[in-house]
Design an enzyme around this catalytic site. Structure first.
Site, short mmCIF file in Angstrom:
data_model
loop_
_atom_site.label_atom_id
_atom_site.label_comp_id
_atom_site.label_asym_id
_atom_site.label_seq_id
_atom_site.Cartn_x
_atom_site.Cartn_y
_atom_site.Cartn_z
N ARG A 60 50.17 39.80 34.29
CA ARG A 60 49.73 38.45 34.65
C ARG A 60 49.08 37.80 33.44
O ARG A 60 48.14 38.35 32.87
CB ARG A 60 48.74 38.52 35.82
CG ARG A 60 48.12 37.18 36.15
CD ARG A 60 47.22 37.23 37.40
NE ARG A 60 46.66 35.90 37.61
CZ ARG A 60 45.37 35.60 37.52
NH1 ARG A 60 44.47 36.54 37.27
NH2 ARG A 60 44.96 34.36 37.69
N HIS A 107 44.31 28.41 33.63
CA HIS A 107 43.16 29.31 33.59
C HIS A 107 42.09 28.65 32.72
O HIS A 107 41.69 29.19 31.68
CB HIS A 107 43.58 30.69 33.08
CG HIS A 107 42.65 31.81 33.48
ND1 HIS A 107 43.05 32.94 34.16
CD2 HIS A 107 41.32 31.98 33.28
CE1 HIS A 107 42.02 33.76 34.35
NE2 HIS A 107 40.96 33.19 33.82
N GLU A 137 41.06 30.59 40.16
CA GLU A 137 39.65 30.44 40.55
C GLU A 137 39.12 29.01 40.41
O GLU A 137 38.23 28.74 39.58
CB GLU A 137 38.79 31.39 39.71
CG GLU A 137 39.20 32.85 39.81
CD GLU A 137 38.18 33.79 39.16
OE1 GLU A 137 37.35 33.34 38.35
OE2 GLU A 137 38.21 34.99 39.49
N ASN A 182 41.00 37.47 43.56
CA ASN A 182 40.21 38.11 42.51
C ASN A 182 38.89 38.58 43.12
O ASN A 182 38.16 37.77 43.70
CB ASN A 182 39.89 37.13 41.38
CG ASN A 182 41.12 36.71 40.59
OD1 ASN A 182 42.22 37.23 40.81
ND2 ASN A 182 40.95 35.79 39.68
N TYR A 242 35.34 40.86 42.37
CA TYR A 242 34.46 41.60 41.45
C TYR A 242 33.24 42.19 42.14
O TYR A 242 32.86 43.33 41.89
CB TYR A 242 33.99 40.70 40.29
CG TYR A 242 35.11 40.41 39.32
CD1 TYR A 242 35.34 41.25 38.24
CD2 TYR A 242 35.98 39.34 39.51
CE1 TYR A 242 36.38 41.03 37.35
CE2 TYR A 242 37.03 39.11 38.63
CZ TYR A 242 37.22 39.96 37.56
OH TYR A 242 38.26 39.75 36.69
N GLU A 255 42.98 40.07 40.18
CA GLU A 255 41.95 40.55 39.24
C GLU A 255 40.97 41.45 39.97
O GLU A 255 40.57 41.18 41.10
CB GLU A 255 41.14 39.41 38.61
CG GLU A 255 41.87 38.56 37.61
CD GLU A 255 40.99 37.46 37.02
OE1 GLU A 255 39.76 37.65 36.92
OE2 GLU A 255 41.56 36.42 36.67
C1 GBH Z 1 37.15 36.03 36.41
O1 GBH Z 1 36.10 35.28 36.90
C2 GBH Z 1 37.99 35.20 35.49
O2 GBH Z 1 39.20 34.82 36.11
C3 GBH Z 1 38.28 35.84 34.18
O3 GBH Z 1 38.75 34.89 33.28
C4 GBH Z 1 37.04 36.55 33.68
O4 GBH Z 1 37.20 37.06 32.39
C5 GBH Z 1 36.73 37.66 34.63
O5 GBH Z 1 36.66 37.22 35.93
C6 GBH Z 1 35.44 38.40 34.31
O6 GBH Z 1 34.35 37.56 34.41
O7 GBH Z 1 28.43 34.96 38.85
O8 GBH Z 1 26.55 36.42 39.09
O9 GBH Z 1 26.99 34.75 40.79
C7 GBH Z 1 35.24 35.93 37.80
C8 GBH Z 1 34.16 34.99 38.23
C9 GBH Z 1 32.64 36.66 39.01
C10 GBH Z 1 32.49 34.36 39.68
C11 GBH Z 1 31.60 37.02 40.03
C12 GBH Z 1 31.48 34.75 40.69
C13 GBH Z 1 29.75 36.23 41.29
C14 GBH Z 1 28.54 36.86 40.69
N1 GBH Z 1 33.35 35.47 39.32
N2 GBH Z 1 30.74 35.90 40.29
S1 GBH Z 1 27.58 35.65 39.80
#
Ligand code: GBH
Length: 442
Positions: free
Chosen positions: A83, A127, A172, A295, A297, A349
């Site tokens: 991707r 992006h 996103e 995505n 995390y 992701e």
């Molecule tokens: C992704 O964003 C992106 O698509 C990518 O480009 C980036 O490199 C990757 O993740 C790593 O960051 O922000 O502390 O409130 C992820 C973005 C991550 C936004 C988790 C919301 C919640 C915790 N998200 N976040 S916080």
């Protein structure tokens, strides 16, 4: 050497896709090469004080000049899918008007290079690197940007659609809208809720217009969108924490899912109202989709107390400070599967930042392997509960430009030495390859 190996019972259906993900501004560099125009991230990263250590994406992983050898790197992992995103200002320098054949040719070579290696190309159209030329005309706050985006999507769809395994419009939109326009952490750096709401709406509208334009042009690739999602957990069972969790989930997840799948914005006394929604917009946004990219995390932890109560943190946090909470992936998928009628899902992701370094040619990143294992187990649990997930893309192929954190945070399966551009497979890369290999043999 002895690399950690995946558990033998971590198995997925034979047709399940395994991939890695990147994005253009984070890896390409070549910011002024091949006729590329400036994007809002060039402007933002070159503005003093915006990005940690003043890091910019001017060079990044120099992928623009190392694409062929990076394709070999992807191939060496054993993945079947990749991707990546297209830098809009590389193919249309101003975001409107003239197309840049040299930029278009770069993505032709990327797609053909993947296909030649038996790897399926999954394309992201946006992006976050909006052409600065469009920002100069109001950017996503302007409805006209959505119209330009649909034209860009049509051209890219016609150019690459027949060779693409999927095309997604946006990555996103919450991040673009909220981090870029309400919290001022990402380009273009505004801090204004009214602008954020307009941006979110125009991103969604542009998604709908782009799907219509690509379908009308006969683009055959599966079409969808990628959303960042998290379940939300109230820190206690107080009414205030519960209300906060509900509101945060509405703004983070439902603000994008409801228009797309239910043709309406969430509403309520504690939710804002967007002032640029026109008649017919929601019908445009709610186009049928072929897949949904998720995505994931971490979870949203919602404490209304002062100071806020921290999450129990049983499994630690990443180098980003994000809580490791694999259960959240199961919970999220089960929840959206119940709330909406969804097309097939891809985990587009999921990844972990760790302070990795090369020691005697080796990168020992056990915390990343733990993260991957537990999140894949959580994904399997959701699939066992009936959620239709077709593939998993680890974020990211290699360490890269982590937006406002610059080069300080490392998510890659390959370590990148930014002074030599040498890539070194981390233990997690070997682990992932072994996991995929387990499926190929089965
Ligand atoms: C992704 O964003 C992106 O698509 C990518 O480009 C980036 O490199 C990757 O993740 C790593 O960051 O922000 O502390 O409130 C992820 C973005 C991550 C936004 C988790 C919301 C919640 C915790 N998200 N976040 S916080």
């Amino acid at each position: 050497p002895n690399y950690p190996t995946p558990p033998s019972d971590l198995t997925f259906p034979p047709a399940f896709h395994w991939g890695v993900a990147t994005s253009a501004y984070q890896i390409e560099g070549g910011a002024k090469d091949g006729g590329r125009g400036p994007s809002i991230w060039d402007t933002y990263s070159h503005t003093p004080g915006k990005v940690l250590n003043g890091d910019t994406g001017d060079v990044a992983c120099d992928h623009y000049h190392r694409m062929e050898s990076d394709l070999d790197l992807i191939k060496s992992l054993g993945v079947d899918s990749y991707r990546f995103s297209i830098a809009w200002p590389r193919v249309q320098p101003l975001g409107y008007g003239a197309w840049n054949e040299e930029g278009l040719a770069f993505y032709d070579r990327l797609v053909d290079g993947l296909l030649a290696r038996g790897i399926a190309p999954h394309i992201t159209l946006y992006h976050w690197d909006l052409p600065q030329g469009l920002q100069d005309q109001g950017g996503w706050e302007s409805r006209q940007t959505a119209v330009h985006f649909a034209e860009y999507a049509r051209v890219m769809g016609q150019r690459l659609g027949a060779r693409a395994a999927s095309i997604c419009t946006h990555n996103e939109p919450w991040c673009t809208a909220v981090l870029g326009n309400e919290l001022g952490r990402f380009a273009p750096g505004f801090k204004d809720t009214k602008i954020m709401l307009r941006v979110a709406h125009h991103l969604l509208l542009s998604h709908g217009l782009a799907l219509q334009a690509m379908r009308a042009a006969g683009v055959k690739a599966p079409l969808g969108i990628v959303l960042n999602m998290s379940p939300s957990t109230p820190a206690s069972d107080s009414a205030a924490d519960i209300a906060m969790a509900k509101r945060d989930y509405a703004q983070f997840v439902r603000w994008y899912m409801d228009p797309i799948f239910l043709q309406q914005y969430p509403s309520g006394p504690d939710l804002p109202v967007c002032d640029v929604v026109q008649a017919g917009d929601l019908a445009t946004i709610a186009q049928p989709m072929d897949f949904l990219g998720v995505n994931y995390y971490t979870r949203l932890w919602c404490s209304s107390a002062t100071p806020p109560v921290a999450p129990p943190n049983a499994m630690g946090v990443s180098d980003m400070g994000w809580e490791n909470y694999p259960q959240g992936l199961t919970d999220l998928l089960v929840q959206i599967h119940g709330d909406y009628t969804l097309p097939p899902i891809y985990i587009t992701e999921n990844g972990f930042a760790n302070a990795d370094s090369v020691v005697d040619g080796r990168v020992s990143d056990a915390p990343r392997i733990d993260y991957m294992r537990t999140h894949l187990q959580a994904l399997k649990a959701a699939m066992d509960k009936g959620v239709d997930v077709r593939g998993f893309f680890y974020w990211s192929l290699m360490d890269n430009y982590e937006w406002d954190s610059g080069y300080a945070k490392r998510f890659g399966l390959f370590h990148v030495d930014y002074s030599s551009q040498v890539r070194t497979a981390k233990d997690s890369a070997h682990w992932y390859t072994a996991l995929i290999g387990q499926h190929r043999k089965a």
